[in-house]
Scaffold this motif. Structure first.
Motif, PDB file in Angstrom:
ATOM      1  N   GLU A 118       0.833  -1.208   0.000  1.00 45.65           N
ATOM      2  CA  GLU A 118       0.000   0.000   0.000  1.00 45.65           C
ATOM      3  C   GLU A 118       0.866   1.256   0.000  1.00 45.65           C
ATOM      4  O   GLU A 118       0.557   2.249  -0.678  1.00 45.65           O
ATOM      5  CB  GLU A 118      -0.914  -0.001   1.226  1.00 45.65           C
TER       6      GLU A 118
ATOM      7  N   SER B 160       2.033   1.858  -3.460  1.00 47.66           N
ATOM      8  CA  SER B 160       0.952   2.434  -4.268  1.00 47.66           C
ATOM      9  C   SER B 160       0.782   3.917  -3.948  1.00 47.66           C
ATOM     10  O   SER B 160       0.517   4.728  -4.839  1.00 47.66           O
ATOM     11  CB  SER B 160      -0.358   1.678  -4.013  1.00 47.66           C
TER      12      SER B 160
ATOM     13  N   ALA C 180       1.179   7.115  -6.465  1.00 41.19           N
ATOM     14  CA  ALA C 180       0.172   8.176  -6.541  1.00 41.19           C
ATOM     15  C   ALA C 180       0.789   9.564  -6.465  1.00 41.19           C
ATOM     16  O   ALA C 180       0.149  10.558  -6.856  1.00 41.19           O
ATOM     17  CB  ALA C 180      -0.862   7.999  -5.425  1.00 41.19           C
TER      18      ALA C 180
ATOM     19  N   ALA D 196      -1.313  -1.416  -6.967  1.00 42.28           N
ATOM     20  CA  ALA D 196      -2.448  -0.584  -7.373  1.00 42.28           C
ATOM     21  C   ALA D 196      -1.925   0.731  -7.935  1.00 42.28           C
ATOM     22  O   ALA D 196      -1.089   1.399  -7.322  1.00 42.28           O
ATOM     23  CB  ALA D 196      -3.359  -0.322  -6.180  1.00 42.28           C
TER      24      ALA D 196
ATOM     25  N   ARG E  70      -3.390   4.211  -9.031  1.00 42.01           N
ATOM     26  CA  ARG E  70      -4.625   4.990  -8.926  1.00 42.01           C
ATOM     27  C   ARG E  70      -4.585   6.299  -9.707  1.00 42.01           C
ATOM     28  O   ARG E  70      -5.589   7.014  -9.774  1.00 42.01           O
ATOM     29  CB  ARG E  70      -4.923   5.269  -7.450  1.00 42.01           C
ATOM     30  N   ASN E  71      -3.425   6.625 -10.279  1.00 41.90           N
ATOM     31  CA  ASN E  71      -3.295   7.890 -11.009  1.00 41.90           C
ATOM     32  C   ASN E  71      -4.133   7.860 -12.281  1.00 41.90           C
ATOM     33  O   ASN E  71      -4.134   6.876 -13.019  1.00 41.90           O
ATOM     34  CB  ASN E  71      -1.832   8.133 -11.386  1.00 41.90           C
ATOM     35  N   GLU E  72      -4.813   8.963 -12.549  1.00 38.31           N
ATOM     36  CA  GLU E  72      -5.608   9.041 -13.775  1.00 38.31           C
ATOM     37  C   GLU E  72      -4.759   9.419 -14.977  1.00 38.31           C
ATOM     38  O   GLU E  72      -4.981   8.937 -16.083  1.00 38.31           O
ATOM     39  CB  GLU E  72      -6.741  10.064 -13.593  1.00 38.31           C
TER      40      GLU E  72
END
Length: 454
Positions: free
Chosen positions: A201, A204, A208, A225, A227-229
């Motif tokens: 985590e 991740s 981010a 994971a 999570r960045n757009e």
């Protein structure tokens, strides 16, 4: 920065010393504390850093006792009852962690960050050298002493900054990378994180923090994971299909590799890495991918690979002759150890491999003693030193002896004062010393002893 003086607590650490050197270069008055003298603290003293090795308020120079002009930087590895740290905290000084200071220094730079539970020091140092040679310059804060730069600090032209992004104490969450590599996210530092999932985590969370429009270069097989757009994601691998990988890999007689580097838009043919080891080719691919993102000169990059001299304590050869080989490596996690032993086996097939291993930290030994034993069993013979405690107090029942019944090859415990005698008696043809403690102080004496044997 308005402060004219900088005081570093734990200044002898590899990351802290790079910052201390940076502020000496910036014209600040610099001093600091470390627990024990070392080659690195001696170098800092020669460069103008005032040193003390006693945790006493009395040993702090008087000129660094005014909060109006002195900033304090500390490593989280210090104990909470450290007297100097508590003096500064209670005295109204501005006191920041090393990671916070690195975050401040990196602002306004094009940050090329390398994170991972292993491989990050070599990959960051390769990135810095490749950038210096093929990317137009740039600076770097390194987690080891580069043999090319003879330092852990690089100061060069341009706004590119290569940094080692350390996961310990979640330090890497102070950075805002433009491009980042993640080499691995294995279970480690469980004394800090508690669980492997918490480690994953944190990685991740680091991903981010890559700036919008930035780039992530992730080792094939590392599942995190994202999570960045607004993020470009590439994968790298040794020779498996990936955006960046090697093809036509050939091993030279001295253990170095020649290969073709496959990139998304080109193939850079006939690259030769200046240091041996399969794992280093993989690190090289990650570093070259960083340059591919930031921009580079292809022919100069090929030359930079060939001239890369390595990092002290990473596949560091002391003897490399047809008759005998002795090298030292920093590996201190089971996966690092297994990868390093595998690389050595590939470089020198058929040789009998003797390993000296110094476990690092009681908690890491407690958590991974079975995995350490499994990795060490891939050698032919093992000498185990007692655990190096570093920042930790002993844990009842945790010791190097825990590994012995699980190691499937001949193995024995050796006290440090008997190590030279035992290595000399073994007269090994292929010897590797491993560990992140003080085992490196034996390297020169071991090499000297072995060089005199028939």
């Amino acid at each position: 920065m308005e402060f004219s003086k900088m005081y570093f607590l734990g200044v002898g650490g590899i990351g802290m010393s790079a910052l201390a050197r940076y502020f000496v270069h910036e014209g600040k008055k610099v001093a600091g504390y470390d627990r024990t003298p070392s080659a690195l603290t001696s170098a800092l003293e020669r460069e103008g850093v005032g040193m003390t090795y006693e945790d006493s308020v009395d040993t702090i120079p008087d000129e660094f006792k005014k909060p109006s002009d002195t900033m304090v930087v500390y490593t989280p590895a210090l104990p909470s009852d450290h007297r100097q740290l508590n003096f500064f905290r209670s005295g109204g000084f501005e006191v920041v962690k090393r990671s916070q200071m690195l975050g401040v220094v990196s602002r306004g730079k094009y940050v090329m960050a390398v994170a991972g539970t292993h491989g990050k020091t070599t990959t960051t140092t390769m990135t810095a050298w490749f950038d210096h040679e093929a990317g137009g310059g740039g600076s770097a804060f390194l987690g080891g002493i580069s043999k090319n730069f003879d330092s852990n600090l690089v100061l060069g032209p341009g706004d590119r900054l290569a940094v080692e992004a350390d996961e310990f104490d979640r330090s890497f969450l102070q950075l805002r990378p433009d491009v980042a590599v993640v080499t691995a996210a294995d279970a480690d530092h469980l004394d800090i994180y508690g669980t492997h999932e918490a480690v994953r985590e944190a990685f991740s969370d680091f991903i981010a923090r890559i700036v919008p429009g930035g780039t992530l270069i992730l080792r094939r097989g590392v599942d995190l994971a994202v999570r960045n757009e607004d993020l470009r994601v590439y994968r790298y691998a040794f020779d498996a299909p990936a955006d960046f990988h090697a093809e036509r890999v050939r091993v030279l007689d001295d253990g170095r590799h020649t290969f073709d580097l496959v990139c998304p838009d080109r193939v850079i043919r006939d690259c030769t890495l200046g240091i041996p080891g399969r794992i280093n080719v993989e690190n090289c691919i990650a570093a070259a991918a960083m340059l591919w993102v930031a921009g580079f000169d292809e022919e100069k990059l090929r030359g930079a690979m060939a001239s890369f001299a390595g990092v002290r304590r990473r596949f560091d050869f002391y003897i490399n002759t047809p008759r005998r080989i002795y090298m030292d490596d920093y590996a201190h996690h089971p996966d690092e150890l297994r990868a390093a032993i595998g690389s050595v086996r590939g470089m020198f097939p058929g040789r009998r491999l003797t390993v000296v291993f110094q476990p690092h930290l009681y908690t890491r030994t407690r958590d991974f003693y079975r995995e350490f034993a499994s990795a060490l069993s891939e050698s032919d013979e093992v000498l185990l030193l007692p655990i190096y405690p570093a920042r930790e107090e002993p844990i009842e029942g945790v010791c190097s002896d825990m590994l012995l019944p699980l190691i499937s090859v001949p193995a024995q415990i050796v006290e440090k004062e008997r190590l030279l005698e035992e290595v000399t008696r073994k007269n090994p043809e292929l010897l590797v010393t491993f560990g992140a403690g003080d085992i490196d102080r034996f390297c020169e004496p071991i090499a000297e002893r072995l060089s005199r044997l028939p």
